[in-house]
Structures are given as structure tokens and as C-alpha cells.
Design a protein around this motif. Sequence first.
Motif, PDB file in Angstrom:
ATOM      1  N   PHE A  84      50.730  38.822  48.356  1.00 55.12           N
ATOM      2  CA  PHE A  84      51.893  38.562  49.133  1.00 55.12           C
ATOM      3  C   PHE A  84      51.655  37.134  50.137  1.00 55.12           C
ATOM      4  O   PHE A  84      50.412  36.966  50.159  1.00 55.12           O
ATOM      5  N   ASN A  85      52.500  36.837  50.647  1.00 56.60           N
ATOM      6  CA  ASN A  85      52.390  35.685  51.548  1.00 56.60           C
ATOM      7  C   ASN A  85      52.955  35.961  53.139  1.00 56.60           C
ATOM      8  O   ASN A  85      53.956  36.640  53.210  1.00 56.60           O
ATOM      9  N   ALA A  86      52.059  36.041  53.785  1.00 54.86           N
ATOM     10  CA  ALA A  86      52.173  36.585  55.340  1.00 54.86           C
ATOM     11  C   ALA A  86      53.598  35.879  56.085  1.00 54.86           C
ATOM     12  O   ALA A  86      54.302  36.664  56.697  1.00 54.86           O
ATOM     13  N   LEU A 127      51.054  39.589  59.561  1.00 54.91           N
ATOM     14  CA  LEU A 127      49.919  39.035  60.109  1.00 54.91           C
ATOM     15  C   LEU A 127      48.873  38.270  59.099  1.00 54.91           C
ATOM     16  O   LEU A 127      47.718  38.068  59.492  1.00 54.91           O
ATOM     17  N   GLY A 128      49.069  39.015  57.954  1.00 52.48           N
ATOM     18  CA  GLY A 128      48.033  38.641  56.880  1.00 52.48           C
ATOM     19  C   GLY A 128      46.725  39.598  57.052  1.00 52.48           C
ATOM     20  O   GLY A 128      45.751  39.190  56.570  1.00 52.48           O
ATOM     21  N   LYS A 129      47.042  40.838  57.734  1.00 57.21           N
ATOM     22  CA  LYS A 129      45.842  42.051  57.948  1.00 57.21           C
ATOM     23  C   LYS A 129      46.318  43.083  57.385  1.00 57.21           C
ATOM     24  O   LYS A 129      46.810  44.036  58.005  1.00 57.21           O
ATOM     25  N   PRO A 130      46.531  43.276  55.976  1.00 57.57           N
ATOM     26  CA  PRO A 130      47.253  44.469  55.704  1.00 57.57           C
ATOM     27  C   PRO A 130      46.594  45.845  55.741  1.00 57.57           C
ATOM     28  O   PRO A 130      45.341  45.741  55.867  1.00 57.57           O
ATOM     29  N   CYS A 131      47.379  46.747  55.697  1.00 59.22           N
ATOM     30  CA  CYS A 131      46.893  48.141  55.820  1.00 59.22           C
ATOM     31  C   CYS A 131      46.972  48.963  54.579  1.00 59.22           C
ATOM     32  O   CYS A 131      48.153  48.857  53.757  1.00 59.22           O
ATOM     33  N   VAL A 132      46.143  49.682  54.037  1.00 60.87           N
ATOM     34  CA  VAL A 132      46.235  50.612  53.020  1.00 60.87           C
ATOM     35  C   VAL A 132      45.977  51.928  53.231  1.00 60.87           C
ATOM     36  O   VAL A 132      45.158  52.272  54.185  1.00 60.87           O
ATOM     37  N   ASP A 159      44.359  33.120  50.982  1.00 57.57           N
ATOM     38  CA  ASP A 159      44.031  32.452  49.668  1.00 57.57           C
ATOM     39  C   ASP A 159      43.071  32.662  48.906  1.00 57.57           C
ATOM     40  O   ASP A 159      42.217  31.949  48.274  1.00 57.57           O
ATOM     41  N   SER A 160      42.197  33.904  49.078  1.00 60.97           N
ATOM     42  CA  SER A 160      41.100  34.247  48.334  1.00 60.97           C
ATOM     43  C   SER A 160      41.697  35.519  47.538  1.00 60.97           C
ATOM     44  O   SER A 160      41.882  36.667  48.107  1.00 60.97           O
ATOM     45  N   HIS A 161      41.509  35.414  46.237  1.00 66.67           N
ATOM     46  CA  HIS A 161      41.811  36.596  45.365  1.00 66.67           C
ATOM     47  C   HIS A 161      40.701  37.412  44.901  1.00 66.67           C
ATOM     48  O   HIS A 161      39.670  36.873  44.392  1.00 66.67           O
ATOM     49  N   ILE A 162      40.604  38.728  45.634  1.00 64.06           N
ATOM     50  CA  ILE A 162      39.725  39.543  45.432  1.00 64.06           C
ATOM     51  C   ILE A 162      40.153  40.788  44.830  1.00 64.06           C
ATOM     52  O   ILE A 162      40.903  41.159  44.900  1.00 64.06           O
ATOM     53  N   LEU A 169      43.553  42.258  45.814  1.00 65.43           N
ATOM     54  CA  LEU A 169      44.217  41.819  47.014  1.00 65.43           C
ATOM     55  C   LEU A 169      44.322  40.433  47.229  1.00 65.43           C
ATOM     56  O   LEU A 169      43.086  39.514  47.151  1.00 65.43           O
ATOM     57  N   ASP A 170      45.233  39.972  47.473  1.00 69.42           N
ATOM     58  CA  ASP A 170      45.500  38.176  47.496  1.00 69.42           C
ATOM     59  C   ASP A 170      46.530  38.092  48.636  1.00 69.42           C
ATOM     60  O   ASP A 170      47.696  38.346  48.321  1.00 69.42           O
ATOM     61  N   VAL A 171      45.999  37.351  49.508  1.00 64.35           N
ATOM     62  CA  VAL A 171      46.873  37.208  50.942  1.00 64.35           C
ATOM     63  C   VAL A 171      46.897  35.795  51.206  1.00 64.35           C
ATOM     64  O   VAL A 171      46.030  35.089  50.923  1.00 64.35           O
ATOM     65  N   GLY A 172      48.271  35.268  51.171  1.00 65.18           N
ATOM     66  CA  GLY A 172      48.495  33.879  51.252  1.00 65.18           C
ATOM     67  C   GLY A 172      49.018  33.562  52.708  1.00 65.18           C
ATOM     68  O   GLY A 172      49.331  34.718  53.429  1.00 65.18           O
ATOM     69  N   ALA A 173      48.981  32.410  52.908  1.00 66.30           N
ATOM     70  CA  ALA A 173      49.689  32.048  54.444  1.00 66.30           C
ATOM     71  C   ALA A 173      51.270  32.228  54.489  1.00 66.30           C
ATOM     72  O   ALA A 173      51.821  32.335  53.628  1.00 66.30           O
TER      73      ALA A 173
END
Length: 342
Positions: free
Chosen positions: A152-154, A228-233, A307-310, A338-342
Motif C-alpha cells: 500500500f501507499n500511506a 502513517l506507514g507503520k502497519p499492524c498485523v 519503498d523497500s520490498h521485503i 511487506l511493501d510500504v510506499g509513501a
Amino acid sequence: MEPSSTEGGAEETLLKNHPPSLPHKVILKHGQELEEEQEELAEHQPLEQEDLNFERWKRRPLPKRTLHQKIDDLKTYLWNAETNEFMGRSGKSWSLILLFYAALYMFLAAMFGGCMFCLLWSISPYHPTFNDRVMPPGMTMAPHLEGHEIAFNASDRKSWKKYARSMDDYLKSYNDGAQERKNIHCSQDRYFMQDDLEESAERKACQFKRSWLGDCSGLQDPHYGYSLGKPCVLLRMNRILGYLPGQGKPINVTCGVKRGPPEALGEVQFFPKSIFDLKYYPYYGKLRHVNYSAPVVAVRFAGVQIDSHIQVQCKLNGKGIINDSPTDRYLGSVTFSLDVGA
């Protein structure tokens, strides 16, 4: 001279009318042999052209029946007034065959019912009759929408809204009000054993409140950190009836990078703790543990790089736990990208 001639003529006449016996037998014998030879020759003679015409031996087609004749035959088959037969059977024949099949199916039904009665009598609806080996538990996660991929993108609400909605649905049964009404407060740090009750008696369950999940509860932050770009699971250990995890010590959870730069994961936070408390075990099944709420560990990736695909792997750790099975990816661990975009 005349008398002699007369006698000679008489002898000739006698010979003509009565030939000698021996030559007569010879003629008959030769005639019989000739007949036998003729029969043998007839057997070896080639077939005539008429005999080779196989069309003459074909069965002649029956004349076409009219519709009226077919209807009459059907009526006769259904009910023959001359023989008093219905569908080709008399009343006695129908009675015997119906009696036979009624007895047969009654016997089969009785045998099936007896087998089911013996089966249900020998097993318990509350626990397995034979349970010589209990497999180590697996682990599931939420949100679980598109496989094990969170991307996702925050700044784009549409890209992470589905994850927040999935988390809301997952945590509905953990609302504080529902937990206080249905379950009891437990403070012990040991297994909650209730084997002394009757087998059919309902077991009590310990509370697990949603508010204990802190920043991943959805109460302070309804977006669960995705905006916020700080996801929870959310991580949960699979329920196994009668299983006592950890052999007296709590099972803890760790998360790390399986594929990608390790530093991209950053700080990882756990709510309420990184362990599964013993007081929620053992599990007694749906019939007896009606209000049971499995404990949950919430993981917040507070320092994941943009933007770091891990690929992240979270594992269960403790005695009797298997988390490195090459054949079962869910046994003791769960892996997701996990792929977090701005």
C-alpha cells in the motif's frame, strides 16, 4: 430240328427273365459304390451363385407399426385384461417382489442404523476418542486478503482501507464489552485446567480485551498505522483441542526479514506482549468452550523503510514447537511480503 430250336428259345427266354444270382449282386454292389462316389463329389462341388447371395438370408424387416398399434400395445402392457397382468406381472408376482424389496431395504436400514448407533455410542462429541499424537500448532495472521502480501501507499487511502476493514472485522469479538459479559478475568500465569468438571459441562474462558492491543487495537488509531506507514498485523496460534503449548513455559513470537535487507524492517513492536500466556490453554472445543477467545499478538512495524520490498517471517518459539518445516509453511510460522510506499 424244330423241337431243339424250341428248347433253345425257351432257355433264352428263361435267362432273360431270370438272370443268374451272382451277376445280379455284382451289379447292386457297383451301383451302391457309384452312389457313394456321387455323394462325395457333391460335397466337394463349389457353391452355386444363388447360394453365395447372402441377401436372401438376411432377416426381412418387420413392417412399420402405426401409432395406433403402438398405443394399443402400450395399453396392453400396462393392463392386460385377458391375463389380468399389470406391466407384465400378475398381482401375486407384484406382491412377492414388493415384499422382497421391502424386507431388503428394511434390513439395510436397520443395519445402517445399528452401525451409526454403535459409532456414536463409542465416540465422544467433546474430544477425540483416539489422540495418540498432537501436531505442533500453526499460525495465522490478519489481515489476510490477497494471499500473504501487504502492499500500500500511506498517502493513498484506497490502497490500505481494505486492510483496516479486515482488522476491524477480525477484532469485533474482542471488544471490551463483549469480553466482560462472556468471559472471566484471569490473573494466573499457568494453565487454566478444568478437567474436574463433567464432560458435558461448559468451560469458562479468560478475557482477552481489544484495548490491550494498544496502537494496534484500532481504538486510538482506527487506521491501524497504515495511514502513517507503520502497519499492524495480528498473529494467532491455531487452536488444538487439549493442547498445552510450551510444556509449562509461554510461547513467544519473533519477526524478522526472510528475504531482503535486514535493516529495512526497522523497529518491531508487540502488543500486549510478544508471548501467548498459558492461562488461555488448554482449549476444550466449541461445544464446551463456547465463549473462548484465542489470544492474539499484535505486531507493529514502526520503523519499516519506505519503498523497500521485503519478505517478513514471524515464528513461534518454545518447547515442542516446529517452525522450520520444509513442507508446511504455516507450521509454527507465517511468511508475508511487506511493501510500504509513501
